[in-house]
Scaffold this active site. Sequence first.
Site, short mmCIF file in Angstrom:
data_model
loop_
_atom_site.label_atom_id
_atom_site.label_comp_id
_atom_site.label_asym_id
_atom_site.label_seq_id
_atom_site.Cartn_x
_atom_site.Cartn_y
_atom_site.Cartn_z
CD GLU A 12 -5.09 -5.82 -2.08
OE1 GLU A 12 -5.44 -6.42 -1.05
OE2 GLU A 12 -5.08 -4.57 -2.17
CG ASP A 40 -6.26 2.42 2.75
OD1 ASP A 40 -5.49 2.97 1.95
OD2 ASP A 40 -6.55 1.22 2.70
CB CYS A 69 -11.11 -2.61 -0.79
SG CYS A 69 -10.24 -1.91 -2.20
CB SER A 83 -10.35 -9.39 3.11
OG SER A 83 -11.42 -9.69 2.26
CG ASN A 136 -1.97 1.05 1.19
OD1 ASN A 136 -1.65 2.23 1.16
ND2 ASN A 136 -3.22 0.65 1.23
#
Length: 146
Positions: free
Chosen positions: A55, A143, A80, A78, A42
């Site tokens: 990701e 975020d 988003c 997990s 991130n």
Amino acid sequence: MNDQELLQEALEEARRGLREGGLPIGSVLADQQGQIVARGHNLRVQSGDPTAHAETVCLRNAGRRRDWGELTLVSTLSPCIMCTGTALLFRIPRVVIGENRNFLGAEDLFRQHGASVVVLDDAECCRMMREFISAHADLWNEDIGK
């Protein structure tokens, strides 16, 4: 590398993000032989880019490819809805998730589109996010768009 080894690589990316003053979320992309083809963490805080989730950064780092449908996306958290949508756009068939206790992303959307979802429920991933959210609720809420 197996799923657990790939998750350890994603965790190293998450730690890198934390050291840089960002969110501790990391991701790797692996081929069918378990070889990492891209990495990312991130970078939203560091770059000022609200779309720079782990990701998405990882997929950007993968560059142009024709083998998306043979890859596995591994994330410490997990994904988003934005990251899920990006992975689905490229038809990534398999997603390995470190944890979904601190945040449950769009896992059902992956499944609805036929992607395999494996949740490892990793203690280190859970601890790292829990501690970060507790210490930096403002960054976390920013975020995830709260």
